[in-house]
Each structure stands twice: as structure tokens, then as C-alpha cells.
Design a protein around this motif. Structure first.
Motif, PDB file in Angstrom:
ATOM      1  N   LEU A 143      -8.003   1.628   1.063  1.00 45.46           N
ATOM      2  CA  LEU A 143      -7.835   2.575   2.163  1.00 45.46           C
ATOM      3  C   LEU A 143      -8.723   3.795   1.961  1.00 45.46           C
ATOM      4  N   ARG A 144      -8.808   4.238   0.712  1.00 44.18           N
ATOM      5  CA  ARG A 144      -9.633   5.418   0.438  1.00 44.18           C
ATOM      6  C   ARG A 144     -11.100   5.101   0.724  1.00 44.18           C
ATOM      7  N   THR A 189       0.814  -1.204   0.000  1.00 43.37           N
ATOM      8  CA  THR A 189       0.000   0.000   0.000  1.00 43.37           C
ATOM      9  C   THR A 189       0.850   1.258   0.000  1.00 43.37           C
ATOM     10  N   GLU A 220      -5.185  11.365   4.111  1.00 48.52           N
ATOM     11  CA  GLU A 220      -5.968  10.189   3.708  1.00 48.52           C
ATOM     12  C   GLU A 220      -5.531   8.953   4.481  1.00 48.52           C
ATOM     13  N   GLU A 264       2.366   1.728  -4.549  1.00 46.84           N
ATOM     14  CA  GLU A 264       1.210   2.404  -5.122  1.00 46.84           C
ATOM     15  C   GLU A 264       1.581   3.878  -5.179  1.00 46.84           C
ATOM     16  N   PRO A 265       1.046   4.603  -6.153  1.00 40.35           N
ATOM     17  CA  PRO A 265       1.233   6.046  -6.086  1.00 40.35           C
ATOM     18  C   PRO A 265       0.732   6.526  -4.730  1.00 40.35           C
ATOM     19  N   PRO A 266       1.400   7.491  -4.154  1.00 39.09           N
ATOM     20  CA  PRO A 266       1.145   7.821  -2.747  1.00 39.09           C
ATOM     21  C   PRO A 266      -0.209   8.482  -2.502  1.00 39.09           C
ATOM     22  N   MET A 267      -0.720   8.250  -1.312  1.00 45.83           N
ATOM     23  CA  MET A 267      -1.862   9.012  -0.833  1.00 45.83           C
ATOM     24  C   MET A 267      -1.306  10.148   0.007  1.00 45.83           C
ATOM     25  N   ASP A 304      -5.535  -3.253  -5.564  1.00 47.46           N
ATOM     26  CA  ASP A 304      -5.168  -1.866  -5.308  1.00 47.46           C
ATOM     27  C   ASP A 304      -5.503  -1.471  -3.866  1.00 47.46           C
ATOM     28  N   MET A 305      -4.464  -1.497  -3.030  1.00 49.09           N
ATOM     29  CA  MET A 305      -4.654  -1.212  -1.604  1.00 49.09           C
ATOM     30  C   MET A 305      -5.080   0.218  -1.351  1.00 49.09           C
ATOM     31  N   ARG A 306      -4.583   1.062  -2.210  1.00 51.92           N
ATOM     32  CA  ARG A 306      -4.852   2.470  -2.004  1.00 51.92           C
ATOM     33  C   ARG A 306      -6.356   2.708  -2.052  1.00 51.92           C
TER      34      ARG A 306
END
Ligand code: FAD
Ligand code: FAD
Lengths: 536, 536, 151
Positions: C123-124, B141, B152, B145-148, C118-120
Motif C-alpha cells: 500500500l505504501r 493489511t 497513508e 500489520e502494524p498500522p499505517m 507485507d500488505m502494508r
């Protein structure tokens, strides 16, 4: 961690000859792997930053004289894979302590400048040089055919008569082929300074000057390559990169850090290789070796698996003293500014500059010392690649590199070589300062020397001999490495030679690899991936 | 040379090559342009001392093996990379010659900790187990992955009540230093020093606020350190091979000095030698932010509003660089170290990496203070002997050694060039510091050594501005979507069709593959490339 | 022992999820395909050691369209279903989750259930994911009492 792999063809050694052969094999559809003991591909086609970051030096091959004729470059479009070259105008020069005029050999398209430079000493020599060079260039295709064809016994044609027919009007008679290159040079040229240059160039570009029966090669081969030299942009290693990329693009695998210890046999057939870590690579069709002859046959195949003749001949094969060099590497603030430049500024931007030779006697003594296992008095052939290719040194700095002729690796003990590494560069630098006043200690950022014993360790160039086999009439042409092995085939079925122990020997021409492919493609009925329109 | 490609990538470090390979596999025509004569950037292996001794000039420790998706996607092992995970991973030897050891086996590690504190050993095991559980999920995560945004992320962590579920991971860590984390959970100062040092070697300064947030993850992979047999450069070869196998091209000696922008879109690049290459789809930079936006973009020539002044100002003044760099000594050795501490813990002699001399957080903090003032701390280096686990990186019976010491980029007020004077002296001090713990490392045990200073790092790789091996400091404000600036945090740039994919980006430097892998997602989205890689 | 992974059970899971999300805002766009792979571990009687059972769910605009078992890998392959997420773990862990005694987030954080995708995005969409998991583990009535797997 040992593994088992399976391929059609296994090439031992990722020197440029091995890479060349592998690329053709891959293109012909054979599943091919190149197995290299070092961590890096290219063997003698090498560029490093051995002294300081950003200062590149070609530790081995520097002058690329065969690019116009090397089939692989066109067959694999190496230019699209990153190969670019530069060809300096002034090619080879000699400079003098007292500041008298240098002699500068120019590019073949600038023969009038070469003429002018030699004519400062002798108009007759200038005429002779230019005429010989033109003749040699006119037979370029013939020489290329010779190079890129497995060697044939000259037998039917009388070399002497051919030579006389071609050069007779210049005073060359058929007995010239019996002479040594030195004798030929002495007879054709009167200027001591020019002789000094030509002796050294002859040795560097192939032939021991004192060896009888190689004189014709001076007239043809040496005169053809004289001043034909290109610089690989970025460093010679870029050639290895492009070749490796051609391999990859044709599905060839490369296995680095994998010394081959054994060639595996089934009866009298080569069926694979075994690596030092015990891994086995099966070869369904063939094994080819870019490594030196003795290692390949006596060690990897094993004496016990050779016939009497092959064992005896392999054991009798000699390395050095020809083609043994030491490399000097200097990181400089300024490129050398020679005293002789006041007569001809080209000497300051010359691709190959000889420093430390005042006349023919200096050069010949120097060569004979090295050949007779004595440490010569320091003198060198030098170049500064950053003058043409700015990426080879940081901005406003220069990387200067050069060659010493040194005794073969085994002639000195480890301690003696250590001593050479500690002191020899400094001795030479004192000499350099006498030829170029700006070569003071303050101009040196750092330096290093790289000696024949290290070349042996690095690349298995035995004795530091970059041809992996002495250049002497009994080990040249169709006699290389010995007559029975001259066609790249060995007595072990499926085992081929593709390194410089085979014809034509050392140098970056990829002819050993190309010719080995020609032989292999016949034996295995492979498609002719060498473009035939070239005529060779 | 072909001068038109779909995608042009600047820089052939592991990020440039990785991105190139994925895009080539996706059917695009790709060229990767590299300024040096070698690909790999931080993945470089050179014979800095003697032939046959392979020195990893930059990256030595591969800590993301099997965690980073490219390792399997690009079939890196099939391309010849052999990773070894040393059984004795790392040790700390303290001034009193006691020692703590981290093993591949975590229970054994805990037993070693227990010799200093039973309680800490238990805490460590719990921390490791908890963190190791997350590693899969969170690394995927947070790194691949591109960062959050931090916001967030914080929200997600609280919705999932991670704080309640975990003993160690909590939102409050984003306000803490690693020192604070260690003081909170551990009691023994030697254990704390070891863990803090481990973080620092990974680029996480122990006294930087906020970095506690990343610390549990570092511990979760504390025993995932791998060595690449035959040198780190082998990975660069593998990535290159994958690129070239799929039709991509690497061009070395191709220093980019301009990005061609038309109508506010990046359409190509210009090389230092004047060659222009066109990009049909996009240009990707993996070099520094400074090079990309201050040097490559001709702001005078292009429209005034191409780059906002505020952005330019940020690039000029606000890019954060790692506040300490690395000084290295590379050694050719005839003996492996035999530590006094082996009496206390025999396994230290088998440890791949050994940290020497830090026995408390204070000791480490003191050195950071010295370095912050551009001073040279008394060496307390970490050392590695790869040959203990790599039979190919030194001649038989010999060892390749590496000393790494935290050091400033500039020395005193003399700037980075002062390193060129002092490297030899400081190098000797580092060796002496090692020999204090392993007295056999004297005289003939060390055959030769060469230094490599922070100044050398930048000389070799200008993208590592100020010796910054992380290509951007690891701090909370320079993380995730804020790294390296808010404008660039998502791999896109203010210039259309120009992307950033090097270590300047999230996650950060190190051989993580993360920047390239994440930029790939973004580029794929923009170019409409179907993702074959992220196989669910 | 009766199988717990029955058609009826899937329907209940589906309905529970849909009830849960019915009132929620900001449901994710698009259709999501999720695979759940349950690996027999010799503890759970529902999936024998050495066997695997695969389930597939399709979620559209946050609503579960269907939730069903698929025969085996080949079916997945044949249909060329493009997965967005894959959850994989030992059967006893899944049983414990269904029984409400194992927290699914803990199981994922602890690495006992591997998550791919897609973990992101997960989380979102933390709120919705949370709801979904709760539905799975708490809202479905099972044949056995909550708080203990039926064996
Ligand atoms: C100082 C110096 C200067 C030179 N200058 C020039 C020049 O200017 N112009 C020119 O044309 N030529 C020059 N040469 C010569 C040229 O470099 C060599 O002749 C040429 O590189 C030989 O190429 P090769 O591919 O046949 O063999 P090599 O380059 O020797 O390659 C052989 C490869 O086989 C590998 N190998 C050996 N044993 C094993 C094993 N057991 N298992 C696996 N791999 C193995 C070696 O590591 C090596 O990589 C020079 C050489 C030297 C040393
Ligand atoms: C001394 C040292 C020790 C390290 N140790 C470790 C370690 O043990 N483990 C670890 O994981 N990491 C380590 N690192 C960090 C690691 O090497 C880097 O973080 C990593 O290499 C960055 O990868 P990259 O692909 O982003 O950039 P790089 O590897 O730096 O690649 C960028 C490339 O771009 C090229 N380039 C620059 N300018 C131009 C231009 N104008 N045109 C074309 N090309 C250009 C460079 O030459 C370089 O090849 C170390 C670094 C150093 C310096």
C-alpha cells in the motif's frame, strides 16, 4: 466430530494424581495424553471465584500438608513453574461463644506457643501434645516412605509392638492399634476443648474417629500432619497450573472437555479409550485411570469384561460417609474478630478456625450426624486466605471459606440439597455471629455454599467423598481398593489405577500418581525419573 | 522462582499468551505474568451457576478464526481447540415476532432477508460478496500489520481507485456513521436494525462518525462466528500449552505493580508481593495504558523527563473508553428456548445467537441515548445458547444460556457500585424480556442464573477500565497508529524496551490476536529476531 | 496452442516493468523475491487441470532483475529462496489479466488472486505497484489481440 488419536500412554482424569503420573511418563519419553472430562485441569486442586469477581475460594483442597515430602515438587522444579507457598504461624484453632481462651495449634517450629495455648487448659495435655508432635515429626521420613511406596502387607512386623516400643513411655500400649482415634484421643487428653479440636482435625485429615483399629494412625500420621499446613499462594489451583505446566514442558498433551466412556480392550489388554463424542485414543502401551474405581472398572472396562472376583469386589467397594464435606464461601468486608481473641489474638489470624463447637460432645455429635446421614446443626472449620495472601480478595476485602461436615450426596434428595443451599449458610452465619461480634449481616457482601451432590457432579467424587472410597480398615492400606488391586495394576493388562480409590486415598500428596508411576516404570522398564537420592 | 528472563510479558490474556508463544518459539526465554489465578483474561469459562454448566464470562463469539494468523502459526487446533461454526449463526426477532436469520450459508441468509425486502436481500448479497473478497486482503493489511496512518491509507485507496472499483467501500465512509451507510444502501428498517446491531455487538457503535469505514469488513465476516467447544477458556489453555511446550513459563497470581526502569530503559518488573524479575531484552505490557504508565512507572523516583508531561496528561485525561459496557446473565436451563417467532421462521430455534427486540435504527439509537445518560434501557438483549452446538457445556439434557445487554458502567449518579444492588433486579428483567419471545423460559425451565455486571468486569480484569471490554473505544480518532495515543500507536513506548501489546493497541479489543501479532513484528525488528512465522 | 508463458514473454514482462519504473522516484530499497503460482483450472490450456506452474521474479531497487519459471516446489525449497510475496490464483484469471481484460487489483480485492506478504508495504508503494501491474497486463505484447484470451 469424532477423531482418532494415538499415544503410548493415556491417563484418564487431570486430577493432580493424573497430572503427576503423566509428567513422569512424559519425562520418561512416553508420548502421553491426559484426558479430562471437565474444561479445567486439577480436579480437587481447584480455586474459583464462585461468588464475586476477585474473591477467590478453594472449593476443595485447601491445606497442603505433604509439600515437604512430595517428590514431584522437586523432580519437576514446580517452584520455577509458579508454585509458591505460605505457611501461617497459627495453624489450627478452636474458638468459643463465651469468649474463653481459644486453643491454637502452631507451626511445628513454634511448639512453645502451642504448648502455652493448650496449657491454659491443661499443662499435662500441653506436654502430651508437644511430645507426640515431636515423635511424629521424628519419623517423617518413615511416613513419607510409607506414603510413596506401593502398599505392603504389614504382616511380618507387629504394628502393636512397634507402636508400644515407640510411644510406650507415654502410656501407649500395643492394644492402642485396635482402638478408634477417638478412644486414643480420650485416653491421652483430658481437656474437652482440645478433644473437640482433635476429633474434627482427625476426621478432616484422614480418619473417621469412631472406627476401631485406626488409632495408631492418630499417633503417627495425624500428629505428623497436624499444623504442617501450607497455603498455596494464589489458591490451591496454582499447584494444578504448575503440574500442568510440567506436563506441557515434558511434551504431555491435555485434552479437556473429553469424558472417557470406555476403555478399549483387545482380549484382556487395554489398548485405548473411547470418548463420549466417539473419538478414539489409542494407547500403545498403557491406560491409567485417575477416576474412581467403580467408574473405571464397572463402567469403562465393563462388568462383562471382568472376572467374577474383580466384578464382585468392585461392586462391593463403598464411597463415603468419610471425607464428605460441604464448602461455604463468603465475601466479607472484615475478617472475623473472635471474642476469644482477647486471650490470644492468634485466633484471629489462624489458618483453620473451628466455629460452633463448645466441647467434645458438640464435635462428636456433629461428626456422627453427618456420618449417619443426618444434617448436623451448623458449625464449621473456617479460614480467611486473604489474611496471608492479599491477592485472594480485592483490597480491603476478605474471602472467607470453610467446611461443613455433611451427609453423603445420596443421603438427601435433590430438593433437600436445594433446601440446604438455600438455608444452611444463613443458619451457620447466625452461629458465627455468636463467636465473632463483627460477623453481622452488614459484613457480608455475598455468599455461596457448595454441597456434596455438587462435588459429585463437578469432579465425580462419588457421594462427595473426596477419597473416592470410604476410609475403613477393609479399604485401607494394602486393602485399598481391594487386595488384588492394591498394586495399581488391574487384571486388565496395561490398565492401571492412579486415583484415590487406590492407596493411600484422598489428599493432595500425589502419592497415587507417584506410586502408580513406580509400578508402571518397572513393568515397562522406564528410566527412573524419580530422584533416587530421596530414599523413596 | 526464576527471576531472570529475556522477555517479561504482563498479562496472560490471549494477547499476552500469543506474543509469549511466538517469542518462546523464537528461542527466547519468556515469562507471562498474570494477576489472576487463571490465565486467559477475556477467555474465561466458569461454572457460575451449577457444576457442569460452562459459562463464558467474557468472550463467547470467536469471529477471527482462520483469519488471524496465530490460529495456524501456533497450531491452536492441534492443541485441542475445537471450533464449531453454527449452521444457523444468528437471528433477530422483532417485536411482532417476525424473524430474520443469518446462516453459515450466505444464499440462505439472503433468502431470509428477502422475506423483508427483495431489494435489500440483493444489496446484502452484493455487499457481502464484495466485502468477503476484500476480507483476506484488507484484514491482512488493516488488522494483522502494524498500522499505517489514515493518511497513508487514504492515499493508497485512491491510487488503487478502490472507490471506483467498489460499490460500497469508499474514502468518504470515514466521515459517515454506520447508520448513514445503512440508510444509503438499505430500505427495510428491520434489516437495518439487524445489521447495525451486529456491528454494535462487535464493538462498532452505529451512531459513531467514521465507523462506516469498518462496516463492510464486518459484513464480510458476518457468518464467521465460531464457538469454542468446552468454553472459550479452551483457547487460553491452547495458547498456554504452546508457550509451555516451547519453554515459556506462565506464572499466575503474579500481579505486576511496577516496571523497573534504569537509564530510561525498562529492565524488569516488580510484583505486588515484592518479588523483582529482570528482563534481559524487554518488558511488554498487555494491560491498560493507565495501569502501565500511571501505576507501574514510578514517576517520582525516575528521572523527571522519563515521560513527557504532555504524554502523562494524555494518559490521565484523554484515553477514550467504550461508552457502553455489557451486562450479562448466565443461565442453567433445562429447556432450550422455543420462540413464538418459530411459527414465522422455524430456524430461529436453531439459532446460536438471537437479538431480541430492535426493529429500527431509532430503537437502537434511543437506547444509546439512555445509556449515555447512565440509565438502564428496557432490556433488548442478545442471547445465546451454546449448548445447541456444544454437547459438552451442560449436563445431558440441559442447556447453558447467555444474555447480554448493552449497559452503562455507572448507574445514574451512584457510580458503578450501584450495580451490586441492582444486578438481580435487572437480571430478572432481562430474563423476562427473553421469555416474552420464548414463553417456555419460565419456572422450572431455568434452574439457576447468575449476573455479571459492568462493575464485575472491571473487578475481575482491572485492565478493562470502566467496564471497557474493548480496552479503548473504537472511533476514528482512536484507530490505527493513533490508538491509544500517537506516542503508543506503533507498539513502542516512550520508554525504551517497553512495549504495549494488549487490546489498547491497534486493531482493538475482541479475540483478534491482532495487537500481539503486530507488536511481535515490531519487537522482532528491534530484537533482530528472524521471522519464521509470516511464511509467504 | 502455443504456450504463452515462454522465455521471450518473461523477458518482455521484465523490460516492460523496467521501462515503467525507470522514471519513477522513491523506488523501494532492497531486493524483493516474488513468486507467482498459476493453478490449472480446466479452462486455461496453458496450465492443465491439476497442474501448477510457478514463476519467480526478483526485483532490486525497483528494477526487475529476472523473471523466470521454476520447475516445481522442490526447486523453490532446495534453493531456500525466501519469498517476500506470493501471488496465487487460477490460470484463467492470470490469462485474463495478461490479456488486459481482468484488472489485477480487482482480482486481488475480489480474492480471486490470493496475495501473501507485507500488505502494508504494497500500500505504501501503491504508485510503483500500480505501474508494475500495468506493465504486466497492458504493456507486454502477446501473440493474441488485447481484450481476449487466445482461447
Ligand atoms: C471439600 C474438600 C476439601 C478438601 N480439602 C483437602 C485439604 O485441605 N487437603 C488435602 O490434601 N486434600 C483435601 N481434599 C482432598 C483432595 O482434594 C482430593 O483427595 C484430591 O484432589 C484427589 O486428587 P486426584 O487427583 O486423585 O483426584 P481428583 O482431583 O478427583 O481428579 C480426578 C479427575 O478425573 C476426572 N474424571 C473423572 N471421571 C472421568 C472420565 N470419565 N473421563 C475423564 N476424566 C474423568 C475428574 O473430572 C477429575 O478432574 C479435599 C477435598 C474436598 C472435596
Ligand atoms: C462481558 C464481555 C463480553 C465479551 N464478549 C466478547 C465476544 O463475544 N467475542 C470477543 O471476541 N470478545 C469479547 N469480549 C472482549 C474480549 O474479551 C477482550 O477484548 C479480550 O479478552 C482482550 O484480550 P487481551 O489479551 O488484550 O486482554 P485481557 O484478555 O483482558 O487480558 C489481560 C490480562 O492481564 C491481566 N492483568 C491485569 N492487570 C494486571 C497486572 N497488574 N499484572 C498482571 N496481570 C494483569 C488480567 O487479569 C488479564 O488476564 C468481551 C468482553 C467482555 C467483558
Amino acid at each position: 466430530m469424532s477423531k482418532v488419536y494415538e499415544y503410548d500412554a493415556v491417563v484418564i482424569g487431570a486430577g493432580h494424581n493424573g497430572l503427576c503420573l503423566a509428567a513422569y511418563l512424559g519425562r520418561a519419553g512416553l508420548k502421553t495424553v491426559v484426558v479430562e472430562r471437565r474444561h479445567e485441569e486439577g480436579g480437587g486442586v481447584n480455586t474459583e471465584e464462585p461468588v464475586l469477581p476477585g474473591f477467590r475460594h478453594n472449593l476443595h483442597a485447601q491445606y497442603m500438608e505433604f509439600f515437604d515430602v512430595m517428590p514431584m515438587i522437586q523432580d519437576f522444579k514446580l517452584e520455577d513453574l509458579g508454585l509458591r507457598t505460605i505457611m501461617p504461624e497459627a495453624q489450627a484453632g478452636i474458638t468459643f461463644k463465651d469468649g474463653r481462651p481459644p486453643i491454637v495449634i502452631h507451626r511445628p517450629d513454634l511448639l512453645e506457643l502451642t504448648h502455652k495455648s493448650i496449657a491454659r487448659y491443661s499443662k499435662q495435655d500441653a506436654d502430651m501434645y508437644v511430645e507426640l508432635k515431636k515423635r511424629a515429626m521424628s519419623i517423617e521420613t518413615l511416613l513419607a516412605v510409607n506414603l510413596y511406596t506401593p502398599p505392603v502387607e504389614s504382616g511380618t512386623v507387629d504394628q502393636g509392638e512397634m507402636t508400644e516400643a515407640f510411644f510406650g513411655d507415654l502410656g501407649v500400649t500395643k492394644n492402642f492399634v485396635m482402638k478408634s482415634p477417638k478412644a486414643v484421643i480420650d485416653e491421652l487428653f483430658e481437656t474437652s476443648e482440645l478433644r473437640a479440636l482433635l476429633y474434627r482435625a482427625t476426621v478432616e485429615w484422614g480418619f473417621p474417629v469412631d472406627t476401631a483399629c485406626t488409632g495408631a494412625a492418630f499417633l503417627t500420621f495425624i500428629m505428623w500432619t497436624m499444623g504442617n499446613w501450607k497455603l498455596v499462594k494464589g489458591g490451591t489451583h496454582s499447584l494444578a497450573k504448575a503440574m500442568t505446566q510440567a506436563c506441557y514442558a515434558n511434551g504431555v498433551d491435555l485434552l479437556e472437555s473429553s469424558p472417557v466412556e470406555k476403555i478399549l480392550l483387545e482380549g484382556k489388554r487395554a489398548v485405548g479409550v473411547q470418548l463420549k463424542d466417539g473419538s478414539i485414543i489409542k494407547a500403545n502401551k498403557l491406560v491409567a485411570s485417575n477416576a474412581d474405581l467403580k467408574q473405571t472398572l464397572l463402567k469403562m472396562v465393563g462388568e462383562e469384561n471382568l472376572s467374577d472376583t474383580w466384578r464382585k469386589r468392585s461392586k462391593a467397594f463403598r464411597y463415603g460417609p468419610s471425607h464428605v464435606l460441604g464448602t461455604l464461601a463468603y465475601c466479607l468486608y472484615e475478617a472475623p474478630d473472635y471474642k476469644s481473641a482477647k486471650h490470644d489474638p492468634y485466633i484471629n489470624k489462624c489458618f483453620y478456625t473451628m466455629v460452633g463447637f463448645e466441647d467434645e460432645h458438640d464435635t462428636i455429635a456433629y461428626i456422627r450426624d453427618a456420618y449417619d446421614d443426618r444434617l448436623p446443626k451448623p458449625a464449621a472449620g473456617t479460614w480467611v486466605n486473604s489474611l496471608w495472601d492479599s491477592t485472594q480478595a480485592p483490597a480491603n476485602r476478605h474471602s472467607a471459606t470453610g467446611w461443613y461436615f455433611l451427609p453423603k450426596a445420596g443421603a438427601l434428595s435433590q430438593q433437600e440439597w436445594e433446601e440446604v443451599r438455600r438455608t444452611y449458610n444463613a443458619e451457620f452465619y447466625k452461629v458465627w455471629g455468636q463467636y465473632a461480634l463483627n460477623m453481622t449481616q452488614a459484613n457480608v457482601i455475598a455468599e455461596k455454599i457448595y454441597t456434596p451432590d455438587q462435588m459429585e457432579k463437578k469432579n465425580m467424587m462419588m457421594e462427595g467423598d473426596f477419597s473416592n472410597g470410604e476410609f475403613a480398615p477393609d479399604q485401607m492400606g494394602a486393602n485399598r481398593p481391594f487386595p488384588e488391586a492394591s498394586q495399581y495394576r488391574t487384571e486388565i493388562e496395561g490398565l492401571y489405577l492412579c486415583g484415590p480409590s487406590a492407596y493411600p486415598g484422598g489428599g493432595v500428596h500425589a502419592a497415587c500418581g507417584t506410586n502408580a508411576y513406580k509400578v508402571i516404570s518397572k513393568d515397562f522398564d522406564l528410566m527412573d525419573s524419580i530422584v533416587p537420592s530421596r530414599g523413596y | 522462582m526464576i527471576t531472570q528472563y529475556d522477555v517479561i510479558i504482563i498479562g496472560a490474556g490471549h494477547n499476552g499468551l500469543t506474543l509469549g508463544a511466538y517469542l518462546a518459539r523464537s528461542g527466547l526465554s519468556v515469562v507471562v505474568l498474570e494477576a489472576r489465578h487463571e490465565e486467559g483474561g477475556g477467555l474465561s469459562t466458569e461454572e457460575l451457576t451449577y457444576p457442569g454448566f460452562l459459562h463464558n464470562v467474557h468472550a463467547n463469539y470467536h469471529t477471527f478464526v482462520d483469519l488471524a494468523p496465530p490460529v495456524s502459526d501456533l497450531k491452536i487446533r492441534e492443541h485441542g481447540v475445537q471450533y464449531v461454526k453454527p449452521e444457523v449463526q444468528m437471528a433477530s426477532i422483532y417485536p411482532d415476532n417476525t424473524a430474520l436469520v443469518v446462516y453459515d450459508d450466505i444464499e440462505k441468509t439472503a433468502a431470509s432477508f428477502a422475506r423483508f425486502s427483495q431489494k435489500d436481500a440483493e444489496t446484502f448479497l452484493r455487499l457481502y460478496k464484495e466485502a468477503h473478497g476484500y476480507v483476506d486482503l484488507l484484514l491482512g493489511t488493516l488488522m494483522f500489520e502494524p498500522p499505517m496512518s489514515v493518511k497513508e491509507l487514504t492515499k493508497a485507496l485512491s491510487v488503487f481507485k478502490v472507490g471506483n472499483r467498489s460499490q460500497f467501500l469508499s474514502v468518504k465512509l470515514r466521515k459517515e456513521t454506520i447508520n448513514q451507510f445503512l440508510d444509503e444502501h438499505f430500505e427495510n428498517s428491520k434489516i437495518k436494525a439487524h445489521l447495525a446491531f451486529h456491528g454494535a455487538v462487535c464493538g462498532y457503535g452505529n451512531n459513531i462518525e467514521g465507523l462506516a469505514i469498518g462496516f463492510p469488513l464486518l459484513v464480510g465476516k458476518i457468518n464467521n462466528w465460531h464457538l469454542s467447544i468446552g468454553g472459550s477458556h479452551r483457547l487460553a489453555h491452547a495458547l498456554w500449552r504452546d508457550l509451555a511446550n516451547h519453554g515459556g513459563v506462565l506464572i499466575t497470581d503474579a500481579r505486576v505493580d511496577g516496571i523497573v526502569v534504569e537509564n530510561k530503559k525498562a529492565v524488569g518488573v516488580k510484583l505486588q508481593d515484592g518479588t523483582e524479575l529482570k528482563a534481559n531484552k524487554c518488558v511488554v505490557s498487555t494491560v491498560s495504558v493507565e495501569q502501565t504508565f500511571l501505576e507501574f512507572i514510578d514517576r517520582k523516583k525516575s528521572d523527571d523527563d522519563l515521560l513527557e508531561p504532555e504524554f502523562v496528561n494524555k494518559v490521565q485525561n484523554e484515553i477514550l473508553h467504550q461508552s457502553w459496557s455489557l451486562f450479562s446473565v448466565h443461565l442453567a436451563m433445562s429447556q432450550a428456548p422455543n420462540y413464538i417467532a418459530a411459527e414465522f421462521e422455524p430456524d430461529v430455534n436453531k439459532a446460536w445467537v438471537v437479538n431480541l427486540g430492535y426493529d429500527s435504527l431509532e430503537a437502537l439509537n434511543d437506547d444509546w441515548d439512555v445509556i449515555a445518560k447512565n440509565g438502564l434501557p428496557d432490556p433488548r438483549p442478545n442471547v445465546a445458547v451454546n449448548s445447541l452446538y456444544d454437547p459438552t457445556d451442560a449436563p445431558d439434557g440441559c442447556y447453558t444460556g447467555l444474555i447480554r445487554q448493552f449497559a452503562p458502567y455507572e448507574i445514574g449518579s451512584d457510580g458503578p457500585a450501584a450495580w451490586d444492588e441492582i444486578s438481580g433486579i435487572y437480571g430478572q428483567k432481562c430474563i423476562d424480556a427473553w421469555a416474552k419471545f420464548a414463553p417456555n423460559l419460565k419456572d422450572e425451565a431455568i434452574l439457576k442464573w447468575a449476573t455479571y455486571s459492568p462493575h464485575d468486569i472491571t473487578a475481575k480484569l482491572p485492565n478493562m477500565v470502566r467496564g471497557d471490554w474493548m480496552m479503548g473505544q473504537i472511533t476514528l480518532s482512536n484507530m490505527l497508529d493513533q490508538r491509544p495515543t500517537s506516542e503508543l500507536g506503533g507498539y513502542r513506548t516512550p520508554i525504551k524496551d517497553l512495549y504495549m501489546a494488549g487490546s489498547t493497541q491497534h486493531p482493538h479489543g475482541f479475540i483478534t490476536f491482532g495487537p500481539a501479532y503486530n507488536a511481535l513484528s515490531v519487537i522482532a525488528e528491534d530484537l533482530g529476531i528472524e521471522r519464521w512465522w509470516r511464511e509467504v | 496452442m502455443a504456450d504463452i508463458y515462454t522465455q521471450q514473454w518473461y523477458e518482455e514482462v521484465k523490460n516492460a516493468i523496467n521501462n515503467k519504473v525507470a522514471g519513477m522516484k522513491k523506488l523501494p530499497e532492497g531486493t524483493w523475491q516474488i513468486a507467482i503460482e498459476i493453478v490449472g483450472d480446466g479452462v486455461s490450456p496453458y496450465v492443465l487441470q491439476g497442474q501448477e506452474r510457478h514463476f519467480l521474479a526478483s526485483i532490486d531497487q525497483g528494477t526487475c532483475l529476472w523473471y523466470k519459471e521454476i520447475d516445481d516446489d522442490t526447486e523453490q525449497q532446495d534453493q531456500k529462496i525466501k519469498l517476500d510475496y506470493r501471488f496465487r490464483g487460477n490460470a484463467s484469471k492470470f490469462d485474463e489479466i495478461a490479456a488486459g481484460i481482468m484488472d489485477p487489483i480487482d482480482a486481488a480485492l475480489g480474492g480471486e488472486i490470493k496475495v501473501k506478504g507485507d500488505m502494508r508495504f504494497l500500500l505504501r508503494q501503491a504508485d510503483q505497484v500500480q505501474a508494475l501491474l500495468e506493465a504486466y497486463s497492458n504493456d507486454v505484447s502477446t501473440d493474441w489481440p488485447k481484450g481476449k484470451p487466445p482461447y
